[in-house]
Design a protein around this motif. Structure first.
Motif, PDB file in Angstrom:
ATOM      1  N   LYS A   1       0.999  -0.992  -0.110  1.00  0.00           N
ATOM      2  CA  LYS A   1       0.203  -0.191  -0.099  1.00  0.00           C
ATOM      3  C   LYS A   1       1.072   1.239   0.265  1.00  0.00           C
ATOM      4  CE  LYS A   1      -3.885   1.983   2.689  1.00  0.00           C
ATOM      5  NZ  LYS A   1      -5.002   1.820   3.448  1.00  0.00           N
ATOM      6  N   GLU A   2       2.038   1.013   1.577  1.00  0.00           N
ATOM      7  CA  GLU A   2       2.811   2.842   0.907  1.00  0.00           C
ATOM      8  C   GLU A   2       3.410   2.480  -0.652  1.00  0.00           C
ATOM      9  OE1 GLU A   2       5.187   1.438   4.766  1.00  0.00           O
ATOM     10  OE2 GLU A   2       3.898   2.177   5.931  1.00  0.00           O
ATOM     11  N   SER A   3       3.837   1.754  -1.159  1.00  0.00           N
ATOM     12  CA  SER A   3       4.252   1.296  -2.877  1.00  0.00           C
ATOM     13  C   SER A   3       3.448   2.678  -3.369  1.00  0.00           C
ATOM     14  CB  SER A   3       5.512   0.116  -2.477  1.00  0.00           C
ATOM     15  OG  SER A   3       5.802  -0.360  -1.722  1.00  0.00           O
ATOM     16  N   GLY A   4       2.522   2.209  -3.044  1.00  0.00           N
ATOM     17  CA  GLY A   4       1.132   2.783  -4.298  1.00  0.00           C
ATOM     18  C   GLY A   4       0.748   1.980  -5.107  1.00  0.00           C
ATOM     19  N   ARG A   5       0.829   0.264  -4.918  1.00  0.00           N
ATOM     20  CA  ARG A   5       0.659  -0.188  -5.466  1.00  0.00           C
ATOM     21  C   ARG A   5      -0.888  -1.310  -4.742  1.00  0.00           C
ATOM     22  NH1 ARG A   5       2.911   1.575  -8.558  1.00  0.00           N
ATOM     23  NH2 ARG A   5       1.617   1.180  -9.155  1.00  0.00           N
ATOM     24  N   LYS A   6      -1.102  -2.038  -6.368  1.00  0.00           N
ATOM     25  CA  LYS A   6      -2.492  -2.842  -5.032  1.00  0.00           C
ATOM     26  C   LYS A   6      -1.976  -4.391  -5.502  1.00  0.00           C
ATOM     27  CE  LYS A   6      -5.622   1.302  -6.475  1.00  0.00           C
ATOM     28  NZ  LYS A   6      -7.124   0.636  -7.507  1.00  0.00           N
ATOM     29  N   ILE A   7      -2.775  -4.743  -4.508  1.00  0.00           N
ATOM     30  CA  ILE A   7      -2.213  -6.461  -4.817  1.00  0.00           C
ATOM     31  C   ILE A   7      -3.582  -7.020  -5.569  1.00  0.00           C
ATOM     32  CG2 ILE A   7      -2.570  -8.817  -3.535  1.00  0.00           C
ATOM     33  CD1 ILE A   7      -1.327  -6.702  -0.613  1.00  0.00           C
ATOM     34  N   ARG A   8      -3.263  -7.500  -6.827  1.00  0.00           N
ATOM     35  CA  ARG A   8      -4.120  -8.596  -7.529  1.00  0.00           C
ATOM     36  C   ARG A   8      -4.783 -10.046  -7.052  1.00  0.00           C
ATOM     37  NH1 ARG A   8      -1.479  -7.584 -13.517  1.00  0.00           N
ATOM     38  NH2 ARG A   8      -0.187  -9.278 -12.525  1.00  0.00           N
ATOM     39  N   HIS A   9      -3.751 -10.445  -6.719  1.00  0.00           N
ATOM     40  CA  HIS A   9      -3.915 -11.751  -5.593  1.00  0.00           C
ATOM     41  C   HIS A   9      -2.863 -11.857  -4.629  1.00  0.00           C
ATOM     42  CE1 HIS A   9      -4.493 -15.816  -5.634  1.00  0.00           C
ATOM     43  NE2 HIS A   9      -3.527 -16.040  -5.964  1.00  0.00           N
ATOM     44  N   GLU A  10      -3.580 -13.341  -4.119  1.00  0.00           N
ATOM     45  CA  GLU A  10      -2.869 -13.152  -2.047  1.00  0.00           C
ATOM     46  C   GLU A  10      -3.326 -14.322  -1.780  1.00  0.00           C
ATOM     47  OE1 GLU A  10      -2.084 -11.153   2.163  1.00  0.00           O
ATOM     48  OE2 GLU A  10      -3.579 -10.425   0.645  1.00  0.00           O
ATOM     49  N   GLU A  11      -2.036 -15.529  -1.475  1.00  0.00           N
ATOM     50  CA  GLU A  11      -2.649 -16.360  -1.450  1.00  0.00           C
ATOM     51  C   GLU A  11      -1.352 -16.748   0.212  1.00  0.00           C
ATOM     52  OE1 GLU A  11      -1.373 -19.776  -3.427  1.00  0.00           O
ATOM     53  OE2 GLU A  11      -2.268 -19.248  -5.385  1.00  0.00           O
ATOM     54  N   ASP A  12      -2.365 -16.773   1.334  1.00  0.00           N
ATOM     55  CA  ASP A  12      -1.666 -17.126   2.958  1.00  0.00           C
ATOM     56  C   ASP A  12      -2.140 -18.061   3.349  1.00  0.00           C
ATOM     57  OD1 ASP A  12      -0.407 -16.496   5.134  1.00  0.00           O
ATOM     58  OD2 ASP A  12      -1.697 -14.529   5.501  1.00  0.00           O
ATOM     59  N   TYR A  13      -0.353 -19.052   3.262  1.00  0.00           N
ATOM     60  CA  TYR A  13      -1.073 -20.053   4.179  1.00  0.00           C
ATOM     61  C   TYR A  13       0.209 -20.728   5.155  1.00  0.00           C
ATOM     62  CZ  TYR A  13       1.041 -22.457   0.189  1.00  0.00           C
ATOM     63  OH  TYR A  13       1.922 -22.361  -0.976  1.00  0.00           O
ATOM     64  N   LEU A  14      -0.010 -22.154   5.846  1.00  0.00           N
ATOM     65  CA  LEU A  14       0.968 -22.683   6.171  1.00  0.00           C
ATOM     66  C   LEU A  14       0.956 -23.756   5.836  1.00  0.00           C
ATOM     67  CD1 LEU A  14       0.503 -22.114   9.852  1.00  0.00           C
ATOM     68  CD2 LEU A  14       1.975 -20.651   9.243  1.00  0.00           C
ATOM     69  N   GLU A  15       2.266 -24.494   5.703  1.00  0.00           N
ATOM     70  CA  GLU A  15       2.466 -25.776   4.415  1.00  0.00           C
ATOM     71  C   GLU A  15       4.080 -26.124   5.773  1.00  0.00           C
ATOM     72  OE1 GLU A  15       3.149 -25.440   0.408  1.00  0.00           O
ATOM     73  OE2 GLU A  15       5.862 -25.631   1.444  1.00  0.00           O
ATOM     74  N   LEU A  16       4.111 -27.475   6.015  1.00  0.00           N
ATOM     75  CA  LEU A  16       4.785 -28.377   6.510  1.00  0.00           C
ATOM     76  C   LEU A  16       5.043 -29.867   5.258  1.00  0.00           C
ATOM     77  CD1 LEU A  16       6.863 -29.136   8.335  1.00  0.00           C
ATOM     78  CD2 LEU A  16       5.041 -30.927   9.126  1.00  0.00           C
ATOM     79  N   TYR A  17       6.805 -29.764   4.712  1.00  0.00           N
ATOM     80  CA  TYR A  17       6.641 -30.796   4.077  1.00  0.00           C
ATOM     81  C   TYR A  17       8.314 -31.602   4.620  1.00  0.00           C
ATOM     82  CZ  TYR A  17       9.201 -32.623   0.413  1.00  0.00           C
ATOM     83  OH  TYR A  17      10.073 -33.759  -0.537  1.00  0.00           O
ATOM     84  N   PHE A  18       7.716 -32.879   4.512  1.00  0.00           N
ATOM     85  CA  PHE A  18       8.980 -33.679   4.338  1.00  0.00           C
ATOM     86  C   PHE A  18       9.385 -34.448   3.733  1.00  0.00           C
ATOM     87  CE2 PHE A  18       4.875 -34.835   7.260  1.00  0.00           C
ATOM     88  CZ  PHE A  18       5.408 -36.126   6.533  1.00  0.00           C
ATOM     89  N   ALA A  19      10.209 -35.409   3.833  1.00  0.00           N
ATOM     90  CA  ALA A  19      10.261 -36.549   2.839  1.00  0.00           C
ATOM     91  C   ALA A  19       9.930 -37.946   3.568  1.00  0.00           C
ATOM     92  CB  ALA A  19      11.427 -36.611   1.850  1.00  0.00           C
ATOM     93  N   ALA A  20      10.328 -38.982   2.944  1.00  0.00           N
ATOM     94  CA  ALA A  20      10.119 -40.592   3.733  1.00  0.00           C
ATOM     95  C   ALA A  20       9.528 -41.689   2.583  1.00  0.00           C
ATOM     96  CB  ALA A  20       8.439 -41.135   4.436  1.00  0.00           C
ATOM     97  N   ILE A  21      10.013 -42.839   3.213  1.00  0.00           N
ATOM     98  CA  ILE A  21      10.285 -43.955   2.151  1.00  0.00           C
ATOM     99  C   ILE A  21       9.353 -45.123   2.919  1.00  0.00           C
ATOM    100  CG2 ILE A  21      12.029 -45.227   3.480  1.00  0.00           C
ATOM    101  CD1 ILE A  21      13.723 -45.652   0.853  1.00  0.00           C
ATOM    102  N   LYS A  22       9.052 -45.473   1.126  1.00  0.00           N
ATOM    103  CA  LYS A  22       7.562 -46.811   1.295  1.00  0.00           C
ATOM    104  C   LYS A  22       8.407 -48.047   1.962  1.00  0.00           C
ATOM    105  CE  LYS A  22       3.426 -48.126  -1.445  1.00  0.00           C
ATOM    106  NZ  LYS A  22       2.463 -47.932  -1.974  1.00  0.00           N
ATOM    107  N   ASP A  23       7.697 -48.724   2.190  1.00  0.00           N
ATOM    108  CA  ASP A  23       7.600 -49.748   3.131  1.00  0.00           C
ATOM    109  C   ASP A  23       7.264 -50.721   3.450  1.00  0.00           C
ATOM    110  OD1 ASP A  23       9.884 -52.298   3.833  1.00  0.00           O
ATOM    111  OD2 ASP A  23      10.103 -51.263   6.585  1.00  0.00           O
ATOM    112  N   GLN A  24       7.185 -51.796   2.583  1.00  0.00           N
ATOM    113  CA  GLN A  24       5.956 -52.940   2.322  1.00  0.00           C
ATOM    114  C   GLN A  24       4.837 -52.410   3.223  1.00  0.00           C
ATOM    115  OE1 GLN A  24       7.492 -55.669   5.678  1.00  0.00           O
ATOM    116  NE2 GLN A  24       8.772 -56.475   4.972  1.00  0.00           N
ATOM    117  N   GLY A  25       4.607 -51.125   2.377  1.00  0.00           N
ATOM    118  CA  GLY A  25       2.713 -50.322   3.058  1.00  0.00           C
ATOM    119  C   GLY A  25       2.801 -49.553   3.526  1.00  0.00           C
TER     120      GLY A  25
END
Length: 668
Positions: free
Chosen positions: A348-372
């Motif tokens: 807003k202070e920069s004189g711009r307008k937001i056309r689209h916004e996303e705001d969310y929490l996320e957690l990523y981790f890796a695993a390995i499949k072993d017998q289901g």
């Protein structure tokens, strides 16, 4: 014999053999000029001071190395052709009373004049065209700095030393050729025919196996990271297979055609097939070289053009929104959202307008499949390669915001799944924790996840009820992975209005405003517009290098074709003359020549097109590592490159064929 006589003979020899020497000198000058231009650009003060100079410098140094290597191979190849054609002439000198030491002195003068003309002419050309090359590079990378004339002493020194050594080595090679042959061998070298080559079935089979294996690797390798390591294996196999097939496979094919009585006993086929069988041994290497160099031109130009043209697509793939902010919290989920309000205020202070916004929490981790079940064993995950499974955890609320998907309320130990591939999983077991899968949804647009699907065995979005459930999974993977564990991150992504400079200014204001928040979280902030210039520099540099190498490979290809046509013209002149004397009509001779020239000439370009077609899937996956996943764009660039190259190849065919027909003489 006085020293002046050696000089006069050397100059006369070069003049009399200008048909061979002129293309050799011209391409030598161009090669030297190209090498100097690369050296001069790498040390150019303007380029060294621009943003992203480190990456561009690396690209230019790569170009110096590649041009240097191919220049050595190329000059040796063309020099060996010239000395082969001149052996008879040198044999006459020997018969007339010259000793080999006298011939060596003449050759040394010729080598000296050749080197002086090529190196001197190349350096002058390079210095004159350096500024033009610099302008072209600036244009490609979108740099608007001033271009000043610069002279690279270091570039001159490196270029002069390298090519002086190359021409010295070619002289030593010529000397050995003359010293090891007796006068009679030198005189008869031009008349020495080829025996009928044997059909080398094992070599032909090996060629098919090498080519087939290379193609198989290129087509079946799905993982882009694996494709990067296996690409060079596939390239080497295809090169070996090409040489073996042209050497042994072509002879086997011609002998099969000879056994076909209906085909072979036609006038134009009879003479062309029999002639090619006897000369295919020496033809094969030249044809294989043309095929491989043509493939290099097509791959180098099409890939670099694709990367440059697709920069906008790459930026959208890497930066889905104009401004992308990721705040990583090492102590779990943040108690309140302090990022989004700061960002919105700065915009807003920069004189711009937001056309689209996303705001969310996320957690990523890796695993390995072993017998289901899915194990969080960090050692197994490290060594699993593309058998790793990826999990992205979102809350129901954030899933609604991000994907506009309504997920019903979930009970304790209950999740919903979003998948790339179809699955019927009813229970998700992560380490020692089981979750009932209440609902499974498959992503509609799987193209967005194409690269991830190639890299990972499985990839899931796990939707949990709320932040507390997300924290339970965060704790689980933190206990096992410890210092290698993932953090819960807040993703703030937005698109804003304004032109390029206004977006950059707004981005800088957001960065400044988020400075105090760095004490609470690790914040990474990227802007599509701010990174665009850097990407144009990198991919513009690749395009410049690709075009430079494309020109070099094309020049080498043209010269090999030219010398091949001259060589075959002299070999065929007497043969076709004899054919006319024993009863073949002029029209029949013409038809035979055209059939033979077309067959030999177009075989390499057809094979090169097959190579490129088979390499397409692997190159496409390699480009995905650079962020380019637009298959249609790459296919279009490759098709355009093949079309342009085919037209150039056709023009070379028409031009060099005239030289061939001129040498053969009255038969055409």
């Amino acid at each position: 014999m006085n020293k002046g006589m050696y000089t006069k003979l050397a100059i006369t020899n070069i003049k009399n053999n200008r048909q061979f020497y002129f293309p050799y000198l011209l391409t030598g000058i161009i090669t030297v000029a190209m090498f100097y231009i690369m050296c001069a650009l790498e040390s150019n003060p303007g380029i060294q001071s621009m943003p992203g100079a480190k990456d561009l410098g690396l690209i230019l140094r790569l170009g110096i190395g590649v041009i240097g290597i191919f220049a050595v191979i190329f000059l040796f190849y063309t020099n060996s052709f010239i000395i082969k054609r001149r052996k008879k002439e040198l044999g006459i000198y020997n018969i007339l009373g010259m000793e080999k030491r006298h011939i060596a002195k003449i050759l040394s003068k010729e080598a000296f004049f050749t080197a002086i003309i090529a190196i001197g002419g190349g350096l002058v050309t390079g210095v004159l065209f350096h500024k033009l090359a610099c302008m072209l590079l600036y244009r490609m990378i979108g740099f608007n700095g001033g271009i000043t004339f610069s002279f690279s002493k270091k570039g001159v020194m490196i270029t002069a030393i390298l090519f002086a050594i190359v021409y010295l080595l070619t002289y030593i090679y010529d000397l050995f050729q003359v010293q090891l042959a007796n006068p009679i061998e030198l005189l008869q070298s031009g008349n020495k025919g080829e025996r009928e080559p044997k059909t080398k079935a094992i070599m032909a089979v090996l060629g098919v196996l090498c080519l087939g294996t290379g193609y198989f690797i290129a087509i079946t390798t799905k993982n882009p990271v694996k494709a990067l390591t296996l690409f060079f294996v596939a390239v080497i196999l295809v090169i070996i297979g090409t040489y073996l097939l042209f050497t042994a496979g072509s002879i086997a094919l011609l002998k099969i055609l000879r056994r076909n009585k209906g085909y072979y006993y036609q006038t134009k086929h009879f003479t062309s097939v029999s002639g090619m069988i006897y000369r295919m041994k020496q033809n094969a290497v030249g044809l294989a070289n043309i095929c491989i160099l043509s493939t290099m031109v097509l791959v180098a130009v099409s890939t670099t053009v694709s990367l440059y043209v697709g920069v906008e697509d790459i930026m959208k793939e890497r930066y889905p929104n104009e401004i992308n902010i990721r705040a990583y919290y090492d102590t779990g989920a943040p108690s309140e959202d302090s990022i989004a309000p700061i960002v919105e205020k700065s915009v807003k202070e920069s004189g711009r307008k937001i056309r689209h916004e996303e705001d969310y929490l996320e957690l990523y981790f890796a695993a390995i499949k072993d017998q289901g079940q899915y194990s969080l064993d960090k050692e197994k995950v490290k060594t699993a390669g593309d058998r790793v499974s990826g999990f992205v955890v979102l809350t129901r609320e954030d899933c609604k915001k991000k994907y506009n998907e309504e997920i019903p309320e979930l009970a304790e130990n209950e999740v919903a799944l979003f998948t790339i591939k179809k699955t019927n999983m009813d229970t998700l077991v992560l380490e020692n924790r089981s979750y009932h899968v209440k609902e499974i949804k498959q992503f509609q647009n799987t193209e967005d996840f194409e690269t991830i699907a190639d890299i990972m065995d499985e990839y899931y979005y796990v939707i949990v009820n709320d932040v507390q459930d997300m924290e339970l999974l965060w704790q689980l993977q933190k206990e096992i992975y410890q210092e290698n564990s993932s953090s819960i991150s807040r993703q703030v992504r937005l698109d804003i209005d304004g032109d390029s400079e206004q977006k950059k200014e707004c981005f800088e204001n957001i960065k400044t405003a988020l400075g105090p928040e760095q004490a609470k979280a690790r914040i990474l902030i990227d802007s599509r517009q701010s990174n665009l210039d850097e990407f144009y520099q990198i991919y513009g540099g690749f395009l410049f290098l690709g075009l430079f190498l494309g020109i070099l490979f094309l020049m080498i290809t043209v010269l090999i074709i030219f010398y091949k046509q001259i060589s075959e013209g002299y070999d065929d002149k007497e043969r076709f003359s004899i054919m006319e004397k024993v009863g073949m009509s002029n029209n029949e001779v013409k038809a035979t020549i055209r059939s033979q020239v077309r067959t030999v000439f177009f075989l390499p370009i057809l094979m090169a097109a097959v190579h490129v077609g088979m390499a397409f899937p692997m190159i496409k996956r390699l480009l995905s590592l650079f962020g380019l996943s637009n298959t249609a764009l790459f296919a279009g660039c490759m098709a355009g490159t093949i079309l342009v190259f085919a037209l150039i190849y056709l023009l070379v065919f028409l031009k060099t064929s005239k030289t061939y027909y001129k040498i053969v003489g009255e038969q055409v």
